[in-house]
Design an enzyme around this catalytic site. Structure first.
Site, PDB file in Angstrom:
ATOM      1  N   GLU A 212      46.775  22.828  44.687  1.00  0.00           N
ATOM      2  CA  GLU A 212      47.039  23.730  45.812  1.00  0.00           C
ATOM      3  C   GLU A 212      46.087  23.433  46.975  1.00  0.00           C
ATOM      4  OE1 GLU A 212      46.594  24.537  42.683  1.00  0.00           O
ATOM      5  OE2 GLU A 212      47.850  26.223  42.049  1.00  0.00           O
ATOM      6  N   HIS A 384      48.148  58.358  46.646  1.00  0.00           N
ATOM      7  CA  HIS A 384      49.529  58.670  47.023  1.00  0.00           C
ATOM      8  C   HIS A 384      50.514  57.777  46.289  1.00  0.00           C
ATOM      9  CE1 HIS A 384      48.280  61.347  50.309  1.00  0.00           C
ATOM     10  NE2 HIS A 384      47.191  60.587  50.251  1.00  0.00           N
ATOM     11  N   LYS A 512      46.828  24.153  35.677  1.00  0.00           N
ATOM     12  CA  LYS A 512      46.654  23.014  36.592  1.00  0.00           C
ATOM     13  C   LYS A 512      47.470  21.806  36.119  1.00  0.00           C
ATOM     14  CE  LYS A 512      42.175  24.460  38.402  1.00  0.00           C
ATOM     15  NZ  LYS A 512      40.839  24.118  38.853  1.00  0.00           N
TER      16      LYS A 512
HETATM   17  C1  G6Q Z   1      37.037  29.909  38.311  1.00  0.00           C
HETATM   18  C2  G6Q Z   1      38.207  29.178  37.923  1.00  0.00           C
HETATM   19  C3  G6Q Z   1      39.185  28.855  38.998  1.00  0.00           C
HETATM   20  C4  G6Q Z   1      38.743  27.769  39.990  1.00  0.00           C
HETATM   21  C5  G6Q Z   1      39.954  27.334  40.792  1.00  0.00           C
HETATM   22  C6  G6Q Z   1      39.622  26.346  41.861  1.00  0.00           C
HETATM   23  O1  G6Q Z   1      36.159  30.258  37.547  1.00  0.00           O
HETATM   24  O2  G6Q Z   1      37.941  28.112  37.111  1.00  0.00           O
HETATM   25  O3  G6Q Z   1      39.545  30.006  39.712  1.00  0.00           O
HETATM   26  O4  G6Q Z   1      37.737  28.252  40.803  1.00  0.00           O
HETATM   27  O5  G6Q Z   1      40.919  26.838  39.930  1.00  0.00           O
HETATM   28  O6  G6Q Z   1      39.046  25.207  41.304  1.00  0.00           O
HETATM   29  P1  G6Q Z   1      38.367  24.143  42.234  1.00  0.00           P
HETATM   30  O7  G6Q Z   1      37.210  24.795  42.922  1.00  0.00           O
HETATM   31  O8  G6Q Z   1      37.952  23.018  41.341  1.00  0.00           O
HETATM   32  O9  G6Q Z   1      39.396  23.722  43.255  1.00  0.00           O
END
Ligand code: G6Q
Length: 545
Positions: A212, A384, A512
């Site tokens: 992402e 509410h 992932k």
């Molecule tokens: C946090 C998680 C997860 C992570 C994200 C982003 O403890 O493991 O929320 O922070 O998946 O990962 P990156 O920072 O590696 O992009």
């Protein structure tokens, strides 16, 4: 090692639960005027009232026995001294080093990490001052007016929540955006509000491989280059926060503009690291340092305070009490502070990613519940909406109320009304309304006979619904730092008692991988593979079959 449920204290709590589960807090309050004094504590400008809980002195003592029998003090020391308590990833857990204002050495693999921590803090200070002063100039000579943090999960929720929370301390000349979702609508909307000549992108990713984040980062890069037409512009408009130097370089960001952190910082514990760069840029390094100091003060309290007065330990034990003995399956955050509107989402990740585990530290399935579902929202609005279930539903939902005594934006009677609502709700959760009270209320409105009797059951509130109230004088950076650290340590203590590793996240890692299997099939680059008929049907629908 005995399983958690075989511990002497666990069994004593089980027996004790049978004795007190039908008792009503209302009766305890009416016979014990000292209850608030005994069951509340102060921490600097923060008051924590845990008197509205279904517990007696004996309950608390038994819960504290459970903490002792679970070796909570030993585990606390193990974390602070850099032991690899994240055993499935062979990592130390040292977010406390990031805010170690004492600067006492903390050693990992024979090396004191503090010089590195201080080096990056100094880099953050220099950079944030350059942006805020206008010394950092964009590619076309204009100063930065907009900062877009691109990250997800731990690389988004913490800095976003803190920037919102500390907006009264923010630089009015800077607009902050946080792009997290890969839904193109998110970045499209944000970019439509940005001027490429005055925008800085912070690409925040521990791994620098997250689909992402990298998709959003590439889109932002393309957008900037389309407008400014020169690769050299990247160095002036993109910086990276990561543990992965190679990937940052491969993306085209000058590693001189990279802010490093380390694998002993978990994503959801990373706002104190360079992942907090947007915070430092927005509120200035002095305020970021005050946030760290607030966190450090809670760390010292957690490490040094005997268990009966140790606030993260007390909050953790209460959560265990309801989850494991009252079968409460969720915990709600009721926030009477507009600036903390993203706190529930932040704590949801902190708690559910840390303690959403079902295999214990010995690799065996756990034999009772672990972390609760954490949810919540702004209390004034929730009243509410979802509060109906909290008052009269069939679920027991322990709650945390949070409110500032002083508003950041005093206007008319607003704050008194807000606080009155907050205090009234926790009182109502506790006392409820008896049948006699409901009857008298209906009668006072002129109702009687069959009509009154028919309505009566609906007007009764059982009460006895537990809550903790956290009041603070004002939401300063230091108070916020202490509150966040309080919840971090609460989650850790619960993980100790449940004998799970709160610091890995294999479920998140799974997510992932999964999308990458389906992506080429959705794009038609290869035929749909071996999926169940539901997934095949959904792929087919997306492809217009
Ligand atoms: C946090 C998680 C997860 C992570 C994200 C982003 O403890 O493991 O929320 O922070 O998946 O990962 P990156 O920072 O590696 O992009």
């Amino acid at each position: 090692m005995p399983s958690t449920t075989q511990l002497t204290a666990w069994q004593a709590l089980s027996a004790h639960h049978n004795v007190i589960s039908s008792a009503h807090m209302r009766d305890w309050f009416s016979t014990d005027s000292d209850r608030f004094n005994r069951f509340s504590r102060r921490f600097g400008d923060i008051l924590i009232d845990f008197s509205k809980h279904r517990m007696t002195d004996e309950t608390l003592n038994l819960l504290l026995d459970l903490a002792r029998e679970s070796a909570v003090p030993v585990w606390i020391e193990r974390m602070f001294s850099g032991a690899q308590i994240n055993h499935t990833e062979h990592r130390s857990v040292l977010h406390v080093a990031l805010r170690n204002r004492s600067n006492q050495p903390i050693v990992v693999d024979g090396q004191d990490v503090m010089p590195e921590v201080n080096r990056v803090l100094e880099q953050m200070r220099r950079f944030s001052e350059q942006i805020r002063s206008g010394a950092w100039i964009g590619f076309t000579g204009q100063r930065i007016r907009t900062v877009v943090n691109i990250g997800i999960g731990g690389s988004d929720l913490g800095p976003k929540m803190v920037c919102e929370a500390l907006a009264p301390y923010g630089d009015a000349n800077l607009t902050m955006h946080f792009v997290s979702s890969v839904d193109g609508s998110h970045i499209s909307h944000v970019l439509s509000e940005c001027n490429p000549e005055t925008t800085l992108f912070i690409i925040a990713s521990k791994t620098f491989t997250t689909q992402e984040t990298m998709t959003n980062a590439n889109t932002a890069r393309g957008w900037l280059l389309a407008a400014l037409g020169d690769e050299a512009a990247i160095a002036k408009h993109f910086v990276a926060v990561s543990t992965n130097t190679e990937k940052v370089r491969a993306f085209g960001i000058d590693t001189a503009n990279m802010f490093e952190f380390w694998d002993w910082v978990g994503g959801r514990y990373s706002l104190w690291s360079a992942i907090g760069l947007p915070i430092a840029v927005y509120v200035g390094m002095a305020n970021f340092t005050a946030l760290l100091e607030g966190g450090h003060a809670m760390d010292q309290h957690f490490r040094q305070t005997p268990l009966p007065d140790n606030l993260p330990v007390i909050l953790a034990l209460l959560g265990v009490w309801y989850g494991d003995f009252f079968a409460a399956d969720s915990h709600v955050m009721l926030v009477y502070d507009e600036y903390l509107r993203s706190l529930p989402a932040y704590l949801q990740q902190l708690d559910m990613e840390s303690n959403g585990k079902s295999i214990d530290r010995q690799g065996l399935p756990v034999t009772r519940v672990t972390g609760p579902v954490v949810w919540g929202g702004l209390g004034s609005n929730g009243q509410h909406a979802f509060y109906q279930l909290l008052h009269q539903g069939t679920h027991l939902v322990p709650s945390d109320f949070l409110a500032p005594v002083n508003s950041q934006d005093p206007i008319g009677d607003h704050h008194a009304i807000l606080l009155a609502n907050c205090l009234a709700q926790s009182e109502a959760f506790m006392t409820g309304k008896t049948e006699a009270e409901a009857r008298a209320e209906l009668a006072s409105k002129g109702m009687d006979g069959a009509e009154l009797e028919a309505l009566l059951p609906y007007k009764v509130f059982a009460g006895n619904r537990p809550s903790t109230t956290l009041l603070y004088q004002r939401l300063t950076p230091s108070v916020l730092g202490s509150l966040i650290a309080l919840y971090e340590h609460k989650v850790f203590v619960q993980g100790i008692i449940w004998n799970i590793n709160s610091f890995d996240q294999w479920g998140v890692e799974l997510g992932k991988q999964l999308a990458n299997n389906i992506l080429p099939e959705l794009k038609g680059e290869r035929p749909a593979g071996a999926h169940d008929s539901s997934t095949l049907g959904l792929i087919g629908y997306c492809r217009g079959a």
